[in-house]
Design a protein around this motif. Structure first.
Motif, PDB file in Angstrom:
ATOM      1  N   HIS A   1     146.196  95.447 -20.600  1.00  0.00           N
ATOM      2  CA  HIS A   1     144.990  95.604 -21.401  1.00  0.00           C
ATOM      3  C   HIS A   1     144.975  97.041 -21.937  1.00  0.00           C
ATOM      4  N   CYS A   2     145.051  97.193 -23.237  1.00  0.00           N
ATOM      5  CA  CYS A   2     145.203  98.519 -23.848  1.00  0.00           C
ATOM      6  C   CYS A   2     144.023  98.850 -24.757  1.00  0.00           C
ATOM      7  N   ARG A   3     143.585 100.094 -24.679  1.00  0.00           N
ATOM      8  CA  ARG A   3     142.553 100.596 -25.586  1.00  0.00           C
ATOM      9  C   ARG A   3     143.076 101.860 -26.262  1.00  0.00           C
ATOM     10  N   HIS A   4     142.947 101.911 -27.547  1.00  0.00           N
ATOM     11  CA  HIS A   4     143.455 103.037 -28.345  1.00  0.00           C
ATOM     12  C   HIS A   4     142.356 103.396 -29.343  1.00  0.00           C
ATOM     13  N   ARG A   5     141.706 104.535 -29.110  1.00  0.00           N
ATOM     14  CA  ARG A   5     140.544 104.916 -29.912  1.00  0.00           C
ATOM     15  C   ARG A   5     140.691 106.333 -30.455  1.00  0.00           C
ATOM     16  N   ASN A   6     140.268 106.519 -31.691  1.00  0.00           N
ATOM     17  CA  ASN A   6     140.213 107.833 -32.332  1.00  0.00           C
ATOM     18  C   ASN A   6     138.775 108.120 -32.736  1.00  0.00           C
ATOM     19  N   ALA A   7     138.408 109.392 -32.732  1.00  0.00           N
ATOM     20  CA  ALA A   7     137.042 109.748 -33.133  1.00  0.00           C
ATOM     21  C   ALA A   7     136.767 109.342 -34.571  1.00  0.00           C
ATOM     22  N   ALA A   8     137.718 109.644 -35.466  1.00  0.00           N
ATOM     23  CA  ALA A   8     137.566 109.306 -36.884  1.00  0.00           C
ATOM     24  C   ALA A   8     138.940 109.214 -37.513  1.00  0.00           C
ATOM     25  N   SER A   9     139.076 108.364 -38.507  1.00  0.00           N
ATOM     26  CA  SER A   9     140.363 108.201 -39.180  1.00  0.00           C
ATOM     27  C   SER A   9     140.491 109.191 -40.329  1.00  0.00           C
ATOM     28  N   PRO A  10     141.731 109.620 -40.647  1.00  0.00           N
ATOM     29  CA  PRO A  10     141.940 110.487 -41.796  1.00  0.00           C
ATOM     30  C   PRO A  10     141.554 109.766 -43.094  1.00  0.00           C
ATOM     31  N   SER A  11     141.313 110.509 -44.139  1.00  0.00           N
ATOM     32  CA  SER A  11     140.867 109.929 -45.409  1.00  0.00           C
ATOM     33  C   SER A  11     141.889 108.978 -46.013  1.00  0.00           C
ATOM     34  N   PHE A  12     143.185 109.193 -45.700  1.00  0.00           N
ATOM     35  CA  PHE A  12     144.242 108.372 -46.289  1.00  0.00           C
ATOM     36  C   PHE A  12     144.535 107.113 -45.478  1.00  0.00           C
ATOM     37  N   PHE A  13     143.854 106.913 -44.357  1.00  0.00           N
ATOM     38  CA  PHE A  13     144.188 105.812 -43.449  1.00  0.00           C
ATOM     39  C   PHE A  13     143.825 104.471 -44.078  1.00  0.00           C
ATOM     40  N   THR A  14     144.728 103.496 -43.926  1.00  0.00           N
ATOM     41  CA  THR A  14     144.508 102.151 -44.456  1.00  0.00           C
ATOM     42  C   THR A  14     144.442 101.136 -43.316  1.00  0.00           C
ATOM     43  N   SER A  15     144.003  99.933 -43.639  1.00  0.00           N
ATOM     44  CA  SER A  15     143.930  98.878 -42.621  1.00  0.00           C
ATOM     45  C   SER A  15     145.298  98.573 -42.042  1.00  0.00           C
ATOM     46  N   ASP A  16     146.332  98.583 -42.888  1.00  0.00           N
ATOM     47  CA  ASP A  16     147.688  98.336 -42.395  1.00  0.00           C
ATOM     48  C   ASP A  16     148.122  99.406 -41.397  1.00  0.00           C
ATOM     49  N   MET A  17     147.667 100.636 -41.598  1.00  0.00           N
ATOM     50  CA  MET A  17     148.087 101.732 -40.733  1.00  0.00           C
ATOM     51  C   MET A  17     147.531 101.607 -39.323  1.00  0.00           C
ATOM     52  N   LEU A  18     146.458 100.835 -39.147  1.00  0.00           N
ATOM     53  CA  LEU A  18     145.996 100.587 -37.781  1.00  0.00           C
ATOM     54  C   LEU A  18     147.104  99.933 -36.975  1.00  0.00           C
ATOM     55  N   ILE A  19     147.907  99.094 -37.635  1.00  0.00           N
ATOM     56  CA  ILE A  19     149.023  98.429 -36.963  1.00  0.00           C
ATOM     57  C   ILE A  19     150.260  99.324 -36.957  1.00  0.00           C
ATOM     58  N   SER A  20     150.682  99.763 -38.147  1.00  0.00           N
ATOM     59  CA  SER A  20     151.981 100.437 -38.290  1.00  0.00           C
ATOM     60  C   SER A  20     151.993 101.863 -37.762  1.00  0.00           C
ATOM     61  N   ASP A  21     150.831 102.543 -37.735  1.00  0.00           N
ATOM     62  CA  ASP A  21     150.806 103.936 -37.295  1.00  0.00           C
ATOM     63  C   ASP A  21     150.122 104.143 -35.947  1.00  0.00           C
ATOM     64  N   SER A  22     149.291 103.196 -35.521  1.00  0.00           N
ATOM     65  CA  SER A  22     148.562 103.354 -34.270  1.00  0.00           C
ATOM     66  C   SER A  22     149.027 102.359 -33.202  1.00  0.00           C
ATOM     67  N   VAL A  23     148.906 101.074 -33.472  1.00  0.00           N
ATOM     68  CA  VAL A  23     149.298 100.061 -32.484  1.00  0.00           C
ATOM     69  C   VAL A  23     150.789 100.125 -32.190  1.00  0.00           C
ATOM     70  N   VAL A  24     151.572 100.698 -33.098  1.00  0.00           N
ATOM     71  CA  VAL A  24     153.015 100.842 -32.849  1.00  0.00           C
ATOM     72  C   VAL A  24     153.274 101.551 -31.516  1.00  0.00           C
ATOM     73  N   HIS A  25     152.378 102.454 -31.117  1.00  0.00           N
ATOM     74  CA  HIS A  25     152.553 103.138 -29.829  1.00  0.00           C
ATOM     75  C   HIS A  25     152.402 102.152 -28.668  1.00  0.00           C
ATOM     76  N   GLU A  26     151.411 101.266 -28.759  1.00  0.00           N
ATOM     77  CA  GLU A  26     151.252 100.254 -27.705  1.00  0.00           C
ATOM     78  C   GLU A  26     152.429  99.289 -27.704  1.00  0.00           C
ATOM     79  N   VAL A  27     152.958  98.985 -28.876  1.00  0.00           N
ATOM     80  CA  VAL A  27     154.127  98.100 -28.964  1.00  0.00           C
ATOM     81  C   VAL A  27     155.280  98.686 -28.165  1.00  0.00           C
ATOM     82  N   ASP A  28     155.595  99.958 -28.421  1.00  0.00           N
ATOM     83  CA  ASP A  28     156.713 100.574 -27.696  1.00  0.00           C
ATOM     84  C   ASP A  28     156.401 100.722 -26.217  1.00  0.00           C
ATOM     85  N   ALA A  29     155.180 101.141 -25.896  1.00  0.00           N
ATOM     86  CA  ALA A  29     154.823 101.320 -24.484  1.00  0.00           C
ATOM     87  C   ALA A  29     154.909 100.005 -23.724  1.00  0.00           C
TER      88      ALA A  29
END
Length: 336
Positions: free
Chosen positions: A152-180
């Motif tokens: 069970h994984c939780r990955h939270r940020n205070a706020a996203s950068p202005s350039f962040f997209t919905s796809d980046m939630l997967i490709s730039d953030s969840v990718v860490h949980e994928v590898d872990a």
């Protein structure tokens, strides 16, 4: 002991942070070249490093005198070219995630390494170097809680950068949980499902935040990931492993707790470079030692490829709302 000369490609937040660590908190290495298309930014980073030259392209930096290894922290689409230049020179590489933005590019990196007959590319999945993650990995490998059933994984940020997209939630953030998850369980991810609740009121317009990602693995375990990049209160990464004989959780925080005026409070990290500061140091120390011997000391190009393949399936699942299988090529002998 000789000092390893490193070229840093990319002088943004991550490149500048790595450059500062090398030679200050990480011994046995020094930055001899910095490259960034923004020449002023490259000069700014290089100016704080004795003897480092500034360049506007990766090829020039790699050709600079004294370069013996390469740290790549440029945007993902530029990684494959820089890796190719490094491999052509037989130089060890530490590449920030993603290895490449898509599995096709990662496969080309695998093919280039196989032609050399040795692994030279390490991917910057720093959680594998975090003390808490290492402790959990040791517990799971030793069978301390029996066969793993869930992560069970939780990955939270205070706020996203202005350039962040919905796809980046997967490709730039969840990718860490994928590898872990792959590393902790010793299993490949075989399928991905993505669910999206109503966006948080704090999410910028058009950003599907938060999301809930479900990973299925080759060993029959399930991994769920809550990714919430505008939670508002800080940066938080947690992981609970549930096995047949017990459970274990990391990421609960060990900050000083203050009791005052009828309240109990403790600080919450606001940034990943704070939460994983020690992991970044350990990653660099281990990579420098391995690179000096012409090798790697962490997740390799196969791990980068597998993560890219899972993220590609995750993006398809997010766009279609349909559970998506992960397609991997047969693992080459070099990476077994």
């Amino acid at each position: 002991m000789s000092t390893l000369g490193i070229a840093v490609i990319g002088a943004g937040k991550m490149g500048a942070d790595h450059a500062r660590r090398i030679g200050r908190t990480v011994g046995g290495a020094r930055v001899v070249a910095v490259a960034d298309p923004d020449g002023d930014r490259a000069k700014e980073v290089a100016a704080g490093l004795e003897g480092a030259g500034a360049h506007t392209d990766a090829a020039a930096a790699l050709a600079a005198p004294g370069v013996e290894a390469v740290l790549i922290a440029s945007p993902g689409p530029a990684h494959e070219e820089a890796i190719g230049l490094a491999l052509a020179r037989g130089l060890p590489v530490l590449c920030e995630k993603p290895l490449t933005p898509d599995p096709a590019g990662a496969l080309r990196v695998l093919e280039a390494e196989q032609r050399l007959g040795r692994r030279l590319v390490q991917v910057g999945f720093m959680r594998r170097h975090d003390a808490e993650y290492e402790e959990l990995k040791g517990l799971l490998d030793a069978g301390g809680i029996g066969r793993p059933l869930f992560l069970h994984c939780r990955h939270r940020n205070a706020a996203s950068p202005s350039f962040f997209t919905s796809d980046m939630l997967i490709s730039d953030s969840v990718v860490h949980e994928v590898d872990a998850a792959r590393w902790l369980l010793g299993q490949e991810v075989t399928a991905v499902s993505v669910f999206s609740p109503a966006p948080s009121a704090a999410a910028p317009e058009g950003l599907r935040d938060p999301r809930f990602v479900l990973l299925e693995t080759s060993g029959g375990a399930l991994v769920d990931v809550e990714i919430f990049v505008n939670c508002g209160f800080g940066y938080e990464v947690r992981c609970e492993a549930v096995g047949e004989g017990g459970s274990a959780e990391i990421g609960g925080g060990t900050a000083m707790a203050v009791r005052s005026a009828g309240r109990r409070s403790e600080a919450i990290a606001q940034d990943f470079t704070v939460r994983f500061a020690d992991a970044y140091d350990r990653q660099l120390r281990r990579w420098v030692a391995a690179a000096a011997q012409g090798g790697v000391a962490g997740p390799d190009a196969w791990d980068g490829y597998a993560a890219a393949a899972v993220c590609e399936a995750g993006l398809k699942a997010a766009h279609t709302g349909v559970r998506t299988a992960v397609e991997l090529v047969e693992r080459p002998a070099l990476y077994r």
